[in-house]
Motif scaffolding. Structure first.
Motif, PDB file in Angstrom:
ATOM      1  N   ASP A  18       0.833  -1.205   0.000  1.00 21.20           N
ATOM      2  CA  ASP A  18       0.000   0.000   0.000  1.00 21.20           C
ATOM      3  C   ASP A  18       0.869   1.257   0.000  1.00 21.20           C
ATOM      4  OD1 ASP A  18      -2.488  -1.096  -0.160  1.00 21.20           O
ATOM      5  OD2 ASP A  18      -2.936  -0.988   1.972  1.00 21.20           O
ATOM      6  N   GLU A  19       1.931   1.226   0.792  1.00 26.93           N
ATOM      7  CA  GLU A  19       2.821   2.389   0.880  1.00 26.93           C
ATOM      8  C   GLU A  19       3.543   2.637  -0.445  1.00 26.93           C
ATOM      9  OE1 GLU A  19       4.413   5.332   3.755  1.00 26.93           O
ATOM     10  OE2 GLU A  19       2.584   4.185   3.389  1.00 26.93           O
ATOM     11  N   VAL A  20       3.989   1.563  -1.083  1.00 27.51           N
ATOM     12  CA  VAL A  20       4.660   1.690  -2.380  1.00 27.51           C
ATOM     13  C   VAL A  20       3.728   2.323  -3.400  1.00 27.51           C
ATOM     14  CG1 VAL A  20       5.623   0.400  -4.329  1.00 27.51           C
ATOM     15  CG2 VAL A  20       6.279  -0.211  -2.002  1.00 27.51           C
ATOM     16  N   ARG A  21       2.481   1.840  -3.434  1.00 33.87           N
ATOM     17  CA  ARG A  21       1.524   2.344  -4.416  1.00 33.87           C
ATOM     18  C   ARG A  21       1.127   3.784  -4.110  1.00 33.87           C
ATOM     19  NH1 ARG A  21      -1.973  -3.276  -4.443  1.00 33.87           N
ATOM     20  NH2 ARG A  21      -0.974  -4.232  -6.256  1.00 33.87           N
ATOM     21  N   ARG A  22       0.979   4.101  -2.831  1.00 38.17           N
ATOM     22  CA  ARG A  22       0.522   5.439  -2.450  1.00 38.17           C
ATOM     23  C   ARG A  22       1.594   6.482  -2.688  1.00 38.17           C
ATOM     24  NH1 ARG A  22       0.683   8.552   2.069  1.00 38.17           N
ATOM     25  NH2 ARG A  22       1.820   6.960   3.242  1.00 38.17           N
TER      26      ARG A  22
END
Length: 269
Positions: A18-22
């Motif tokens: 999620d952090e990578v995508r965000r």
């Protein structure tokens, strides 16, 4: 992300993804501080996500994978992603099904999770083009569950996600009429609608949409903004989208403008 050294590997990797995508990328040292684990643990997590094709490792961290619109991940690659969200979506979606309904389920890992829930609903007629979904019901019937359930598996050509598509599947689906269709998808976009990288699967999904009284999309928040090669339905055609509470507020507002009903699973369960 919240620091927690007691997170399971699956939960930790979901947070990392999620952090990578965000943010468009993360660094190992940032993740160790936020998650309270060692560099080695984070590097193992990134290795696992990279093997699944979810991220691309770079020096000191990871970035999102830039996929071609024709790239179609296999069932196994997708099955380990967003597990908690998929279970929450499945639980909420199952509440929409009344005993004795004629229900269609497309292929996908979220519909696969939903199938396990629906084995507890009596008297269903289930039509699916997913080999995996059909196996769930057949196994339940052999174990004495799924009382009165009839399972119909369409023919067709098998895709990487273990769905059956093509003219044989299309003809079978268009000859039937469903109370509810639970449809997974590769991408949900305000401009492109529901899309998939597989052209034959897009046509089969169009057949599903044309044959149902109510269209329910089951897709987690990571599908928002993703666009595959072929659109098979506009958002205005969707009656209900069951998503997880990870969907950003801006996306919720946009979705509600085009979709009749947005259900955020896990938000009030």
């Amino acid at each position: 992300m919240t620091e927690n050294s007691n997170l399971l590997a699956e939960q930790r990797r979901a947070l990392i993804l999620d952090e990578v995508r965000r943010r468009g990328g993360v660094r190992v040292n940032e993740l160790t501080r936020r998650l309270g684990v060692s560099d080695m643990t984070i590097r193992r997590d990134l290795d696992a996500l990279a093997r699944q094709g979810a991220v691309e490792k770079v020096h000191g961290g990871a970035v999102p994978v830039e996929e071609a619109r024709t790239h179609e991940p296999g069932f196994e690659a997708k099955s380990s992603l967003e597990l908690t969200a998929k279970e929450e979506i499945a639980r909420a979606a199952a509440r929409l099904v009344a005993p004795g309904s004629a229900v269609a389920l497309s292929g996908g890992t979220t519909t696969y999770a939903l199938a396990h829930r629906l084995t507890q609903v009596e008297g269903l007629t289930v039509v699916t083009n997913s080999v995996r979904v059909a196996d769930v019901f057949e196994h339940a019937l052999r174990q004495g569950g799924g009382a009165g359930t009839t399972v119909v598996l369409t023919g067709g050509v098998r895709t990487p996600s273990d769905s059956l598509v093509g003219p044989i599947a299309d003809r079978a689906i268009r000859s039937l009429h469903f109370d509810l269709l639970f449809l997974g998808c590769h991408g949900v976009s305000p401009a492109a609608g529901l899309s998939t990288p597989n052209l034959a699967e897009a046509e089969t999904n169009r057949s599903f949409v044309a044959s149902t009284r109510r269209l329910v999309v089951v897709a987690d928040h990571t599908k928002w903004g993703t666009v595959g090669l072929s659109t098979f339905a506009e958002l205005a055609e969707v009656d209900t989208w069951v998503c997880d509470a990870g969907l950003p507020e801006e996306a919720r507002e946009t979705a509600r403008e085009q979709i009749r009903e947005l259900v955020l699973a896990g938000a009030s369960d």
